[in-house]
Design an enzyme around this catalytic site. Sequence first.
Site, PDB file in Angstrom:
ATOM      1  N   CYS A  95      35.181  36.753  46.726  1.00 33.30           N
ATOM      2  CA  CYS A  95      36.761  36.855  46.673  1.00 33.30           C
ATOM      3  C   CYS A  95      37.465  36.883  47.869  1.00 33.30           C
ATOM      4  O   CYS A  95      38.460  36.131  47.583  1.00 33.30           O
ATOM      5  CB  CYS A  95      36.829  37.826  45.177  1.00 33.30           C
ATOM      6  SG  CYS A  95      36.069  37.855  44.192  1.00 33.30           S
ATOM      7  N   ARG A 125      40.264  34.085  34.512  1.00 30.49           N
ATOM      8  CA  ARG A 125      40.913  33.504  35.802  1.00 30.49           C
ATOM      9  C   ARG A 125      39.609  34.005  37.066  1.00 30.49           C
ATOM     10  O   ARG A 125      38.912  33.098  37.125  1.00 30.49           O
ATOM     11  CB  ARG A 125      42.062  34.318  36.573  1.00 30.49           C
ATOM     12  CG  ARG A 125      42.396  33.878  38.037  1.00 30.49           C
ATOM     13  CD  ARG A 125      42.455  31.833  37.691  1.00 30.49           C
ATOM     14  NE  ARG A 125      43.689  30.917  38.622  1.00 30.49           N
ATOM     15  CZ  ARG A 125      42.979  30.390  40.345  1.00 30.49           C
ATOM     16  NH1 ARG A 125      42.301  29.954  39.448  1.00 30.49           N
ATOM     17  NH2 ARG A 125      44.508  29.390  40.268  1.00 30.49           N
ATOM     18  N   CYS A 158      37.108  31.299  39.258  1.00 29.60           N
ATOM     19  CA  CYS A 158      37.420  31.302  40.429  1.00 29.60           C
ATOM     20  C   CYS A 158      35.391  31.213  40.827  1.00 29.60           C
ATOM     21  O   CYS A 158      35.217  30.725  41.241  1.00 29.60           O
ATOM     22  CB  CYS A 158      37.635  32.690  40.731  1.00 29.60           C
ATOM     23  SG  CYS A 158      39.418  32.347  41.361  1.00 29.60           S
ATOM     24  N   HIS A 205      40.412  35.552  48.961  1.00 32.84           N
ATOM     25  CA  HIS A 205      42.087  36.308  49.230  1.00 32.84           C
ATOM     26  C   HIS A 205      42.448  37.307  49.827  1.00 32.84           C
ATOM     27  O   HIS A 205      44.039  37.816  49.336  1.00 32.84           O
ATOM     28  CB  HIS A 205      41.903  36.687  47.454  1.00 32.84           C
ATOM     29  CG  HIS A 205      42.008  35.375  46.498  1.00 32.84           C
ATOM     30  ND1 HIS A 205      43.206  34.873  46.228  1.00 32.84           N
ATOM     31  CD2 HIS A 205      41.335  34.922  45.185  1.00 32.84           C
ATOM     32  CE1 HIS A 205      42.631  33.516  45.428  1.00 32.84           C
ATOM     33  NE2 HIS A 205      41.526  33.586  44.905  1.00 32.84           N
TER      34      HIS A 205
HETATM   35  C1  HEC Z   1      36.898  28.819  47.752  1.00 33.00           C
HETATM   36  C2  HEC Z   1      38.252  29.706  47.481  1.00 33.00           C
HETATM   37  C3  HEC Z   1      38.144  31.145  46.382  1.00 33.00           C
HETATM   38  C4  HEC Z   1      37.373  32.305  46.067  1.00 33.00           C
HETATM   39  C5  HEC Z   1      36.065  32.725  46.365  1.00 33.00           C
HETATM   40  C6  HEC Z   1      37.286  32.596  44.953  1.00 33.00           C
HETATM   41  N1  HEC Z   1      39.052  31.850  44.837  1.00 33.00           N
HETATM   42 FE1  HEC Z   1      40.061  33.005  43.086  1.00 33.00          FE
HETATM   43  N2  HEC Z   1      41.597  31.206  43.465  1.00 33.00           N
HETATM   44  C7  HEC Z   1      41.026  30.608  44.197  1.00 33.00           C
HETATM   45  C8  HEC Z   1      42.445  29.226  44.152  1.00 33.00           C
HETATM   46  C9  HEC Z   1      42.207  28.086  45.603  1.00 33.00           C
HETATM   47  C10 HEC Z   1      43.088  29.572  43.652  1.00 33.00           C
HETATM   48  C11 HEC Z   1      44.267  29.240  43.146  1.00 33.00           C
HETATM   49  C12 HEC Z   1      45.791  28.907  43.544  1.00 33.00           C
HETATM   50  C13 HEC Z   1      45.753  30.522  44.345  1.00 33.00           C
HETATM   51  O1  HEC Z   1      46.542  30.985  43.222  1.00 33.00           O
HETATM   52  O2  HEC Z   1      45.057  31.715  44.771  1.00 33.00           O
HETATM   53  C14 HEC Z   1      42.997  30.787  43.412  1.00 33.00           C
HETATM   54  C15 HEC Z   1      43.521  32.069  42.301  1.00 33.00           C
HETATM   55  C16 HEC Z   1      43.319  33.128  41.489  1.00 33.00           C
HETATM   56  C17 HEC Z   1      43.821  34.421  41.044  1.00 33.00           C
HETATM   57  C18 HEC Z   1      45.402  34.079  40.527  1.00 33.00           C
HETATM   58  C19 HEC Z   1      46.285  34.282  41.391  1.00 33.00           C
HETATM   59  C20 HEC Z   1      47.938  34.634  40.371  1.00 33.00           C
HETATM   60  O3  HEC Z   1      48.583  34.266  42.078  1.00 33.00           O
HETATM   61  O4  HEC Z   1      48.317  34.281  39.550  1.00 33.00           O
HETATM   62  C21 HEC Z   1      43.399  34.898  41.001  1.00 33.00           C
HETATM   63  C22 HEC Z   1      43.570  36.562  40.423  1.00 33.00           C
HETATM   64  C23 HEC Z   1      42.054  35.161  41.703  1.00 33.00           C
HETATM   65  N3  HEC Z   1      42.166  33.676  41.723  1.00 33.00           N
HETATM   66  C24 HEC Z   1      40.503  36.177  41.760  1.00 33.00           C
HETATM   67  C25 HEC Z   1      39.632  35.811  42.397  1.00 33.00           C
HETATM   68  C26 HEC Z   1      38.804  36.533  41.983  1.00 33.00           C
HETATM   69  C27 HEC Z   1      38.441  37.987  41.718  1.00 33.00           C
HETATM   70  C28 HEC Z   1      37.986  35.698  42.874  1.00 33.00           C
HETATM   71  C29 HEC Z   1      36.087  36.393  43.217  1.00 33.00           C
HETATM   72  C30 HEC Z   1      35.190  36.300  42.044  1.00 33.00           C
HETATM   73  C31 HEC Z   1      38.070  34.776  43.221  1.00 33.00           C
HETATM   74  N4  HEC Z   1      38.706  34.523  43.301  1.00 33.00           N
HETATM   75  C32 HEC Z   1      37.214  34.009  44.440  1.00 33.00           C
HETATM   76  C33 HEC Z   1      40.294  30.107  45.063  1.00 33.00           C
HETATM   77  C34 HEC Z   1      39.157  31.087  44.881  1.00 33.00           C
END
Ligand code: HEC
Length: 273
Positions: free
Chosen positions: A187, A230, A234, A191
């Site tokens: 994650c 969410r 992801c 992020h």
């Molecule tokens: C390959 C890249 C990637 C990884 C690894 C990833 N994410 Fe994301 N995530 C994104 C994308 C693209 C979005 C949509 C755009 C944004 O808000 O970041 C998102 C959105 C989110 C959001 C919503 C943000 C908002 O403002 O509403 C959350 C919460 C989140 N991710 C949590 C996680 C968590 C917890 C993990 C691990 C389990 C994770 N992400 C792993 C790419 C990733």
Amino acid sequence: MKKLITAVVSLGLMVGASSAIADLNTEHKAFVSHFKSMFPNVELADYTNGVYALDEGSRDQFEEILDGIPPYEEAVEKGGEEFVKFGLGKCDALKDPAAARIKHPYFDEATQKVVTLEGVLKACYKEQTGKKLGSKKGKIARISAWISDQAAGEKVNVKVETAGAQAAYNEGKAFFYGKRGQFNMSCADCHVYNAGKKARADILSPALGHATHVPMYRAKWAGLGTLQRRYGGCLKNMRAKPINAQTDLMNNLEFFHQAMSNGLEITDARYRK
Ligand code: HEC
């Protein structure tokens, strides 16, 4: 930059044995300063706006949507009606909705488990109606969003004060920083270390502030979803093993993840693309 990241990471690994409260404070400080050095022009309070805090290109559209009637307004109102209709205010944990949003997630000493707001909603709904409530969208997301609205302007304030709480927090943190899935990513890779950068058509949001506008509305979902919905999305994008919402592991992840938004205001601006 690389040096800084290494410093943050080693800080995270070094703390552990000393007092629980100091750990969270120290780690939270390091987490915030990481983003401060990455984005010196972004105000701390603006992190509640997720990707829109970093991406000027889409900021105007975001503000326009908020200035009008946001697409989730009706759903949140309905959530308030449902709160009353299903008698959820009769459950002790929910009788003061604003207080409930601020209190959760917390570590319950009796069960030695993290209790989330959605977990309490599910239990209370079952108690009042005899029926099961889902975990990710629909009714639970509407009601949870309405509850959060009652606490808008208050601050996220997750507490880690005991050994049990520290262990749950540590498990959530290890999950957040742990590599998994076909792409072997964490994650934090997206992020924390690559916030603000592009991943396909998206700009990656900073994890700081992730828990301030939950449940969030997503245009892609055409509806509301809980924070753990969410997580599921992801994990899928990471081609990692799916994990059910409201299980101990996801609740511990939420415990750590929400703690990293400590001090930021809870907001009713739930729109994301
Ligand atoms: C390959 C890249 C990637 C990884 C690894 C990833 N994410 Fe994301 N995530 C994104 C994308 C693209 C979005 C949509 C755009 C944004 O808000 O970041 C998102 C959105 C989110 C959001 C919503 C943000 C908002 O403002 O509403 C959350 C919460 C989140 N991710 C949590 C996680 C968590 C917890 C993990 C691990 C389990 C994770 N992400 C792993 C790419 C990733």
